[in-house]
Every structure is written in C-alpha cells, then in structure tokens.
Motif scaffolding. Sequence first.
Motif, PDB file in Angstrom:
ATOM      1  N   ASN A 141       0.824  -1.206   0.000  1.00 47.12           N
ATOM      2  CA  ASN A 141       0.000   0.000   0.000  1.00 47.12           C
ATOM      3  C   ASN A 141       0.862   1.261   0.000  1.00 47.12           C
ATOM      4  N   ALA A 142       1.961   1.237   0.780  1.00 47.52           N
ATOM      5  CA  ALA A 142       2.849   2.394   0.819  1.00 47.52           C
ATOM      6  C   ALA A 142       3.491   2.641  -0.540  1.00 47.52           C
ATOM      7  N   GLU A 143       3.878   1.574  -1.225  1.00 49.81           N
ATOM      8  CA  GLU A 143       4.477   1.708  -2.545  1.00 49.81           C
ATOM      9  C   GLU A 143       3.468   2.270  -3.545  1.00 49.81           C
ATOM     10  N   ARG A 144       2.226   1.775  -3.455  1.00 53.31           N
ATOM     11  CA  ARG A 144       1.179   2.290  -4.359  1.00 53.31           C
ATOM     12  C   ARG A 144       0.867   3.759  -4.052  1.00 53.31           C
ATOM     13  N   SER A 145       0.860   4.125  -2.790  1.00 51.02           N
ATOM     14  CA  SER A 145       0.592   5.524  -2.417  1.00 51.02           C
ATOM     15  C   SER A 145       1.687   6.450  -2.940  1.00 51.02           C
ATOM     16  N   LEU A 146       2.926   5.993  -2.838  1.00 56.58           N
ATOM     17  CA  LEU A 146       4.038   6.798  -3.331  1.00 56.58           C
ATOM     18  C   LEU A 146       3.942   6.992  -4.843  1.00 56.58           C
ATOM     19  N   ASP A 147       3.598   5.911  -5.569  1.00 58.59           N
ATOM     20  CA  ASP A 147       3.440   6.021  -7.021  1.00 58.59           C
ATOM     21  C   ASP A 147       2.308   6.984  -7.378  1.00 58.59           C
ATOM     22  N   SER A 148       1.209   6.870  -6.641  1.00 59.53           N
ATOM     23  CA  SER A 148       0.059   7.733  -6.937  1.00 59.53           C
ATOM     24  C   SER A 148       0.394   9.202  -6.697  1.00 59.53           C
ATOM     25  N   ALA A 149       1.049   9.478  -5.581  1.00 61.67           N
ATOM     26  CA  ALA A 149       1.417  10.867  -5.284  1.00 61.67           C
ATOM     27  C   ALA A 149       2.409  11.406  -6.313  1.00 61.67           C
ATOM     28  N   ALA A 150       3.351  10.579  -6.704  1.00 63.94           N
ATOM     29  CA  ALA A 150       4.348  11.012  -7.682  1.00 63.94           C
ATOM     30  C   ALA A 150       3.702  11.285  -9.036  1.00 63.94           C
ATOM     31  N   ASN A 151       2.791  10.421  -9.465  1.00 65.37           N
ATOM     32  CA  ASN A 151       2.101  10.623 -10.739  1.00 65.37           C
ATOM     33  C   ASN A 151       1.261  11.910 -10.721  1.00 65.37           C
ATOM     34  N   TYR A 152       0.566  12.137  -9.609  1.00 71.37           N
ATOM     35  CA  TYR A 152      -0.296  13.319  -9.508  1.00 71.37           C
ATOM     36  C   TYR A 152       0.533  14.607  -9.549  1.00 71.37           C
ATOM     37  N   LEU A 153       1.595  14.654  -8.770  1.00 70.45           N
ATOM     38  CA  LEU A 153       2.423  15.864  -8.728  1.00 70.45           C
ATOM     39  C   LEU A 153       3.172  16.079 -10.033  1.00 70.45           C
ATOM     40  N   ALA A 154       3.589  14.981 -10.665  1.00 70.77           N
ATOM     41  CA  ALA A 154       4.283  15.119 -11.946  1.00 70.77           C
ATOM     42  C   ALA A 154       3.358  15.681 -13.007  1.00 70.77           C
ATOM     43  N   ALA A 155       2.089  15.245 -12.998  1.00 71.39           N
ATOM     44  CA  ALA A 155       1.131  15.747 -13.979  1.00 71.39           C
ATOM     45  C   ALA A 155       0.783  17.208 -13.726  1.00 71.39           C
ATOM     46  N   ARG A 156       0.686  17.610 -12.467  1.00 74.04           N
ATOM     47  CA  ARG A 156       0.325  18.990 -12.140  1.00 74.04           C
ATOM     48  C   ARG A 156       1.469  19.981 -12.359  1.00 74.04           C
ATOM     49  N   SER A 157       2.699  19.526 -12.108  1.00 70.36           N
ATOM     50  CA  SER A 157       3.839  20.451 -12.169  1.00 70.36           C
ATOM     51  C   SER A 157       4.639  20.357 -13.448  1.00 70.36           C
ATOM     52  N   GLY A 158       4.422  19.285 -14.197  1.00 73.77           N
ATOM     53  CA  GLY A 158       5.208  19.091 -15.404  1.00 73.77           C
ATOM     54  C   GLY A 158       6.617  18.590 -15.143  1.00 73.77           C
ATOM     55  N   THR A 159       6.910  18.229 -13.920  1.00 73.46           N
ATOM     56  CA  THR A 159       8.218  17.696 -13.556  1.00 73.46           C
ATOM     57  C   THR A 159       8.271  16.206 -13.883  1.00 73.46           C
ATOM     58  N   PRO A 160       9.401  15.716 -14.359  1.00 75.42           N
ATOM     59  CA  PRO A 160       9.504  14.277 -14.652  1.00 75.42           C
ATOM     60  C   PRO A 160       9.143  13.422 -13.430  1.00 75.42           C
ATOM     61  N   TYR A 161       8.530  12.313 -13.723  1.00 80.13           N
ATOM     62  CA  TYR A 161       8.055  11.417 -12.654  1.00 80.13           C
ATOM     63  C   TYR A 161       9.198  10.976 -11.748  1.00 80.13           C
ATOM     64  N   ALA A 162      10.350  10.631 -12.331  1.00 81.17           N
ATOM     65  CA  ALA A 162      11.476  10.141 -11.526  1.00 81.17           C
ATOM     66  C   ALA A 162      11.952  11.205 -10.545  1.00 81.17           C
ATOM     67  N   ASP A 163      11.961  12.475 -10.993  1.00 78.80           N
ATOM     68  CA  ASP A 163      12.408  13.545 -10.094  1.00 78.80           C
ATOM     69  C   ASP A 163      11.423  13.745  -8.944  1.00 78.80           C
ATOM     70  N   VAL A 164      10.132  13.678  -9.259  1.00 79.41           N
ATOM     71  CA  VAL A 164       9.116  13.855  -8.211  1.00 79.41           C
ATOM     72  C   VAL A 164       9.200  12.719  -7.193  1.00 79.41           C
ATOM     73  N   ARG A 165       9.357  11.524  -7.699  1.00 79.42           N
ATOM     74  CA  ARG A 165       9.433  10.374  -6.794  1.00 79.42           C
ATOM     75  C   ARG A 165      10.661  10.479  -5.891  1.00 79.42           C
ATOM     76  N   ALA A 166      11.775  10.924  -6.443  1.00 81.60           N
ATOM     77  CA  ALA A 166      12.982  11.069  -5.632  1.00 81.60           C
ATOM     78  C   ALA A 166      12.793  12.116  -4.545  1.00 81.60           C
ATOM     79  N   ARG A 167      12.065  13.204  -4.862  1.00 81.74           N
ATOM     80  CA  ARG A 167      11.830  14.244  -3.865  1.00 81.74           C
ATOM     81  C   ARG A 167      10.851  13.779  -2.791  1.00 81.74           C
ATOM     82  N   LEU A 168       9.893  12.956  -3.189  1.00 86.99           N
ATOM     83  CA  LEU A 168       8.938  12.432  -2.206  1.00 86.99           C
ATOM     84  C   LEU A 168       9.573  11.404  -1.271  1.00 86.99           C
ATOM     85  N   GLN A 169      10.672  10.838  -1.717  1.00 85.16           N
ATOM     86  CA  GLN A 169      11.352   9.830  -0.905  1.00 85.16           C
ATOM     87  C   GLN A 169      12.824  10.233  -0.756  1.00 85.16           C
ATOM     88  N   PRO A 170      13.103  11.281   0.025  1.00 84.17           N
ATOM     89  CA  PRO A 170      14.481  11.787   0.119  1.00 84.17           C
ATOM     90  C   PRO A 170      15.436  10.815   0.782  1.00 84.17           C
TER      91      PRO A 170
END
Length: 384
Positions: A141-170
């Motif tokens: 569930n935690a892995e799915r939540s992280l993917d969902s948050a990363a996808n949502y923020l990447a779509a809203r900000s235009g930032t690459p998914y990998a960069d968003v995911r890295a920032r969400l998981q410092p």
Amino acid sequence: MKLERVRALAWKEWREIVRDRLFFALAFVVPALLMVLFGYGLSFDVENVPFALIDHDRSVQSRDYGYRFIGSRYFDFKGYAADEADAYDLIAGGEVRAVLVIPPGFGRDLAQGRPARVQTLIDGTFPNRALTIRGYVSAINAERSLDSAANYLAARSGTPYADVRARLQPVSLEVRYLFNEAVLSIWSLAPKLIMLILMISPPFLTALGVVREKENGSIFNIYASDISRGEFLLGKLAPYVAISCVNSLLLWLMAVGLYRVPFKGDFAFFALASMVYVACTTGIGLVVSVLVRTQIAAMIVTMVITLIPAVLYSGLIIPVASLSDAASFVAHAMPAMYYADIVAGCFLKGAGGAELWRPLLVLALYACALFAAGYALFSKRPAS
C-alpha cells in the motif's frame, strides 16, 4: 578401574541394542525421521498467502491496485468475492487468509488527488502470521501511495516522474540481511533441530537402557559382581554416546544436503561441541535412570524434562531475549540454549572456538555435573 571390564560391558550393551529391533530403530531411525518431519512440518516463512479481492469500484485504478497484490509472491490470488459477507465466509471456512476490499469511488478519489481508503480483512487465528500479512499489505500500500502521489504531482507540475518520486522519498532505505541472506526460516530451523533431536534421543535411549536392566532383573548380576560403579556407568553409557555422535553427523549431513543450509564455521569445533552436548544429554538420561524403576516412568520423565525446555526455552521458536525474566532464567539453566547458540553460530555466522568457547565451557561443566550426580545416585545395593 579396568578398561577390559568397561569394554566388555559396552560390547554387551551394543549387542543388546542390535538384537532388539525396536530399540535399534529408536537409536538410528527415529532421529533422522524426526529431522524430516520437523524440517518439513515447521516453517515460519509467510508466502503464498491465499487471498480474495472485492472490487466495488471496478476502475482502472482499482484493478491496478489489486494486481499489485495478485502479482506479489507473498500472496496467492483465489478469486473475487461478491461482498463482505462472502469474504467473511471465505475466511471463516479457511479458504483464504485475507480479503482486500476496494470501495466505490476509489479511482475517482485518486484521480482528484484525494485520499482513497481500502480495507483488508485478515484471519487473526494465527497472530504472528497475521502481523506478517499486515506488514506485507502495508508495504504494498505504501508503494502504491508513493506512485500515486508522484504521478499526480508530476502531472500537475510538469516535472519528470522520476524527479518527483525522488523528492517524495528523500531517504532511500536499503535493508541487507546478515548471516541468512535469503531470510529462509529453514536455514535457522535446521541447525536448531539438531539441538532438539539430540536433546530428546540420547536421554531417551540412556534412560531406557539402564532402567531395562532393572525391569528384567539383570541389574542384580551387576550388584553381585565386583565391577565398580564407574566401570558400569562408563560401559553402559559408551554405546549411547557413540550412537548419538553418529546421529549428530547424520543430522548435520541432512541439514546441509537435504535442506541446503550453508555451513560456514569450523567443522572440527562443531564436532567437538556436539560430542560435549551429547555427553551432557546422555548424562540427563543417566540421572533419570537412577531415579525411576520402570521404562514407562523413564519415558515420561525424560520427555518432560527434555522436550519442553528444548522447544520453549532454547530459542528454537521464541528468541531467548524475548522471554520474560523467569523464562530467561530457566533457559540459561538448561543446556539446550547453549548448544543452540553454537549450532547457529557454526552454520550461519561462521563462528568457531574464539567466539563460542563460553557456551561450550558451560556444556562441559553441565556434563561433568550430571555424570557426577549420576555416579553419586547410583548404588550397587538394591533399593528396598
């Protein structure tokens, strides 16, 4: 003390063991059989957990979420359930151990960036297994939540998914398991099963062998002879010590060959420690044999004072560090815990005499104390 008498008595005892087919089977067949039964019957690995899925949403997001569980090696998908009542029946009937319930609106909430709730029903009749299953569910569930948050923020900000995911998981956590890299329970269990079986078999054989002399009356020949107590005890116990040493080698071969447990330590030290442990457990059988008069009593007493401590107070199932103060005191007063530390160290940690001399010393002192007690309690005068 005359060694000729000791050898003669040991040869006599060996012939009686070979002549009695049942006793011979107890000596050589039962230990190996116990190793097979316990090895395949005991397992703390929680994998292929049967589970069912209730998908009230039936969206792309809900299917993706469910497939994360279906594709996991920790879960075994058994099909879809109609509703919660059906899920309860599946769990109550033992068909599944867990049911994942995805409510309506799950996909809509995720798409709009709102928290989505899911429910997991877990069979709690086995608490340790249930807690492990809960951990698996939480991790997926935690892995799915992280993917969902990363996808949502990447779509809203235009930032690459990998960069968003890295920032969400410092902080990236990587776990490395030492000594049991595959985290297989059999790697831990098989060495300790050697401890368990060598705690049961040698005292059992020794107690029966000595008490049998009392029941059939042949002990009176010893009373009437000029053989000393030490000669009798050494000659009587030598075959059982030798048999148990052979069994320890057989059990080692089964652990390494049958269960593929790596042996990283010094085999010479392991063999020495096993001989000392066998002498110790044989001494337990000696003390029991001089205190009881019948083979039935010998079997009952031996099983009570060996099986229970070896299972509950040795670290076989529950780590000694997790025991209460009273239980920990009992564990440290029993030889099983010390030999369990030795076999675990020899097999998995590559430890030898430099690291494990303390438990070996305790076993040696324990063996000396038991043989001294047996010698003091045994008398060549018939009990009135």
